[in-house]
Write a protein that holds these residues in place. Structure first.
Motif, PDB file in Angstrom:
ATOM      1  N   LYS A 132       0.816  -1.224   0.000  1.00 51.10           N
ATOM      2  CA  LYS A 132       0.000   0.000   0.000  1.00 51.10           C
ATOM      3  C   LYS A 132       0.844   1.267   0.000  1.00 51.10           C
ATOM      4  N   VAL A 133       2.116   1.169   0.426  1.00 49.10           N
ATOM      5  CA  VAL A 133       2.906   2.392   0.631  1.00 49.10           C
ATOM      6  C   VAL A 133       4.217   2.415  -0.150  1.00 49.10           C
ATOM      7  N   VAL A 134       4.567   1.295  -0.781  1.00 60.20           N
ATOM      8  CA  VAL A 134       5.934   1.171  -1.298  1.00 60.20           C
ATOM      9  C   VAL A 134       6.275   2.254  -2.327  1.00 60.20           C
ATOM     10  N   GLU A 135       5.259   2.723  -3.083  1.00 57.10           N
ATOM     11  CA  GLU A 135       5.546   3.735  -4.115  1.00 57.10           C
ATOM     12  C   GLU A 135       5.990   5.066  -3.507  1.00 57.10           C
ATOM     13  N   THR A 136       5.734   5.266  -2.219  1.00 59.28           N
ATOM     14  CA  THR A 136       6.064   6.554  -1.589  1.00 59.28           C
ATOM     15  C   THR A 136       7.462   6.549  -0.964  1.00 59.28           C
ATOM     16  N   LEU A 137       8.138   5.398  -0.978  1.00 59.03           N
ATOM     17  CA  LEU A 137       9.397   5.250  -0.233  1.00 59.03           C
ATOM     18  C   LEU A 137      10.616   5.357  -1.147  1.00 59.03           C
ATOM     19  N   ASP A 138      11.737   5.812  -0.591  1.00 64.04           N
ATOM     20  CA  ASP A 138      13.005   5.809  -1.326  1.00 64.04           C
ATOM     21  C   ASP A 138      13.826   4.563  -1.016  1.00 64.04           C
ATOM     22  N   VAL A 139      13.798   4.129   0.236  1.00 61.77           N
ATOM     23  CA  VAL A 139      14.618   2.984   0.662  1.00 61.77           C
ATOM     24  C   VAL A 139      13.793   2.107   1.604  1.00 61.77           C
ATOM     25  N   VAL A 140      13.833   0.805   1.373  1.00 61.01           N
ATOM     26  CA  VAL A 140      13.244  -0.135   2.331  1.00 61.01           C
ATOM     27  C   VAL A 140      14.381  -0.884   3.013  1.00 61.01           C
ATOM     28  N   SER A 141      14.459  -0.723   4.329  1.00 60.34           N
ATOM     29  CA  SER A 141      15.432  -1.453   5.139  1.00 60.34           C
ATOM     30  C   SER A 141      14.667  -2.553   5.856  1.00 60.34           C
ATOM     31  N   MET A 142      14.793  -3.773   5.367  1.00 57.49           N
ATOM     32  CA  MET A 142      13.997  -4.863   5.962  1.00 57.49           C
ATOM     33  C   MET A 142      14.873  -5.837   6.730  1.00 57.49           C
ATOM     34  N   ASP A 143      14.333  -6.318   7.837  1.00 61.07           N
ATOM     35  CA  ASP A 143      14.978  -7.413   8.562  1.00 61.07           C
ATOM     36  C   ASP A 143      14.510  -8.735   7.961  1.00 61.07           C
ATOM     37  N   TRP A 144      15.392  -9.701   7.970  1.00 63.73           N
ATOM     38  CA  TRP A 144      14.990 -11.086   7.700  1.00 63.73           C
ATOM     39  C   TRP A 144      15.167 -11.792   9.033  1.00 63.73           C
ATOM     40  N   LYS A 145      14.050 -11.984   9.754  1.00 60.37           N
ATOM     41  CA  LYS A 145      14.122 -12.563  11.095  1.00 60.37           C
ATOM     42  C   LYS A 145      14.330 -14.065  10.989  1.00 60.37           C
ATOM     43  N   LEU A 146      15.194 -14.580  11.830  1.00 60.27           N
ATOM     44  CA  LEU A 146      15.374 -16.026  11.892  1.00 60.27           C
ATOM     45  C   LEU A 146      14.257 -16.589  12.761  1.00 60.27           C
ATOM     46  N   ALA A 147      13.557 -17.572  12.250  1.00 61.08           N
ATOM     47  CA  ALA A 147      12.360 -18.062  12.948  1.00 61.08           C
ATOM     48  C   ALA A 147      12.685 -18.553  14.358  1.00 61.08           C
ATOM     49  N   SER A 148      13.914 -19.010  14.579  1.00 61.68           N
ATOM     50  CA  SER A 148      14.246 -19.511  15.916  1.00 61.68           C
ATOM     51  C   SER A 148      14.522 -18.375  16.894  1.00 61.68           C
ATOM     52  N   ASP A 149      14.624 -17.141  16.413  1.00 63.64           N
ATOM     53  CA  ASP A 149      14.913 -16.006  17.290  1.00 63.64           C
ATOM     54  C   ASP A 149      13.697 -15.128  17.548  1.00 63.64           C
ATOM     55  N   VAL A 150      12.565 -15.429  16.934  1.00 66.52           N
ATOM     56  CA  VAL A 150      11.447 -14.493  16.985  1.00 66.52           C
ATOM     57  C   VAL A 150      10.138 -15.263  17.141  1.00 66.52           C
ATOM     58  N   ARG A 151       9.195 -14.621  17.775  1.00 75.08           N
ATOM     59  CA  ARG A 151       7.860 -15.208  17.831  1.00 75.08           C
ATOM     60  C   ARG A 151       6.854 -14.088  17.658  1.00 75.08           C
ATOM     61  N   ARG A 152       5.665 -14.462  17.276  1.00 73.70           N
ATOM     62  CA  ARG A 152       4.599 -13.468  17.200  1.00 73.70           C
ATOM     63  C   ARG A 152       4.068 -13.193  18.592  1.00 73.70           C
ATOM     64  N   GLU A 153       3.575 -11.976  18.778  1.00 68.72           N
ATOM     65  CA  GLU A 153       2.977 -11.615  20.055  1.00 68.72           C
ATOM     66  C   GLU A 153       1.908 -12.643  20.419  1.00 68.72           C
ATOM     67  N   GLY A 154       1.958 -13.139  21.663  1.00 72.93           N
ATOM     68  CA  GLY A 154       0.923 -14.054  22.131  1.00 72.93           C
ATOM     69  C   GLY A 154       1.137 -15.506  21.744  1.00 72.93           C
ATOM     70  N   GLU A 155       2.193 -15.801  20.967  1.00 73.08           N
ATOM     71  CA  GLU A 155       2.447 -17.192  20.585  1.00 73.08           C
ATOM     72  C   GLU A 155       3.709 -17.688  21.277  1.00 73.08           C
ATOM     73  N   ALA A 156       3.776 -18.996  21.471  1.00 72.02           N
ATOM     74  CA  ALA A 156       4.991 -19.575  22.020  1.00 72.02           C
ATOM     75  C   ALA A 156       6.029 -19.649  20.907  1.00 72.02           C
ATOM     76  N   THR A 157       7.309 -19.565  21.263  1.00 73.80           N
ATOM     77  CA  THR A 157       8.379 -19.621  20.265  1.00 73.80           C
ATOM     78  C   THR A 157       8.234 -20.859  19.391  1.00 73.80           C
ATOM     79  N   ALA A 158       7.873 -22.001  20.061  1.00 68.18           N
ATOM     80  CA  ALA A 158       7.816 -23.266  19.329  1.00 68.18           C
ATOM     81  C   ALA A 158       6.836 -23.193  18.169  1.00 68.18           C
ATOM     82  N   VAL A 159       5.769 -22.429  18.338  1.00 70.45           N
ATOM     83  CA  VAL A 159       4.764 -22.351  17.275  1.00 70.45           C
ATOM     84  C   VAL A 159       5.383 -21.764  16.017  1.00 70.45           C
ATOM     85  N   LEU A 160       6.157 -20.699  16.224  1.00 73.04           N
ATOM     86  CA  LEU A 160       6.762 -20.070  15.059  1.00 73.04           C
ATOM     87  C   LEU A 160       7.837 -20.962  14.455  1.00 73.04           C
ATOM     88  N   GLN A 161       8.539 -21.710  15.311  1.00 75.81           N
ATOM     89  CA  GLN A 161       9.552 -22.615  14.771  1.00 75.81           C
ATOM     90  C   GLN A 161       8.914 -23.656  13.862  1.00 75.81           C
TER      91      GLN A 161
END
Ligand code: SF4
Length: 262
Positions: A132-161
């Motif tokens: 929805k917004v990409v046309e308005t941006l000059d630079v996108v700095s994105m993280d590539w999260k490692l699934a073993s280091d991150v979880r979604r709010e409210g979920e256990a780490t294992a779920v994301l793994q």
């Protein structure tokens, strides 16, 4: 009228990480995040605060507060008052700024084309919001999260793994959308417990889209629950191995904690 959003702070500093480290940057930090990275350096942004802190003097001696939600046009006025045009970048950051795409759209349109490049710092997992917004941006700095280091709010780490493949799929879709911006680069935070196989699998997937994508391997900064960082030998080995697929892999730690910059 224009949209209003939940903000944490607006301040002038220098970029502390990634390929533009050291460049003067005006930061607009939005509140709210739907992820919970093991090594998060800004947990105060997970929930939007009651008020947004706004720097009003370049020497950081004066601040004021605006109660949330704050109108995007008030943020633009605050950026102007801090000499927006004197900066090389204006960074829209978080938290996860793409949780408020209509606010990002309004800010990027109002702040863009006036000198500083508009750079979005994101966890890279909300491709539909980015579209929805990409046309308005000059630079996108994105993280590539490692699934073993991150979880979604409210979920256990294992779920994301268990759904690591689908999380990687989100990053891959996000990167495809981000390529519509004039520039995109990817950061991968590496901790002592990150798995090399995951780091390299991410690099391989990124290279499949474009081997010239700039990829930054960022050793985690020890703070809070994180006590140690990965060693130099391991980082250099990862860089060597990732360079089998990618032409520009850089090892860049965060620099702002070294000299106390915000
Ligand atoms: S995405 Fe960013 S703000 Fe959210 S938990 Fe991860 S590091 Fe923290």
């Amino acid at each position: 009228m224009g949209p209003s959003g939940h903000f944490v702070e607006l301040f002038s500093s220098v970029q502390g990480e990634g390929p533009y480290v050291g460049a003067s940057t005006l930061f607009v930090r939005l509140g709210g995040c739907d992820l919970r990275c093991r090594w998060c350096d800004s947990p105060a942004t997970w929930r939007p605060p009651a008020a947004c802190r706004i720097q009003t003097a370049r020497d950081r001696t004066e601040w004021r507060e605006l109660p949330n939600p704050v109108a995007a046009r008030a943020i633009v006025a605050a950026a102007d008052a801090l000499a927006l045009e004197d900066h090389r970048f204006v960074a829209l950051t978080g938290g996860e700024p793409l949780l408020q795409p209509e606010v990002i759209d309004a800010l990027a349109r109002a702040l863009g084309g006036r000198g500083p490049r508009v750079l979005l710092e994101t966890a890279g997992h909300l491709p539909d919001a980015l579209a929805k917004v990409v046309e308005t941006l000059d630079v996108v700095s994105m993280d590539w999260k490692l699934a073993s280091d991150v979880r979604r709010e409210g979920e256990a780490t294992a779920v994301l793994q268990q759904t690591a493949r689908s999380f990687d799929g989100l990053h891959a879709r996000f990167l495809e959308v981000a390529r519509r911006a004039p520039e995109v680069y990817v950061k991968i935070v590496v901790t002592e417990t990150s798995r090399d196989a995951e780091v390299l699998a991410a690099c391989e997937q990124i290279a499949r889209q474009d081997p010239a994508t700039v990829v930054v391997l960022q050793p985690v900064t020890p703070q809070g629950v994180v006590r140690t960082r990965p060693g130099a030998a391991r980082l250099l080995a990862l860089q060597r191995q990732a360079s089998r697929w990618l032409t520009d892999v850089r090892v860049i730690p965060q620099t702002h904690p070294l000299y106390g910059a915000p």
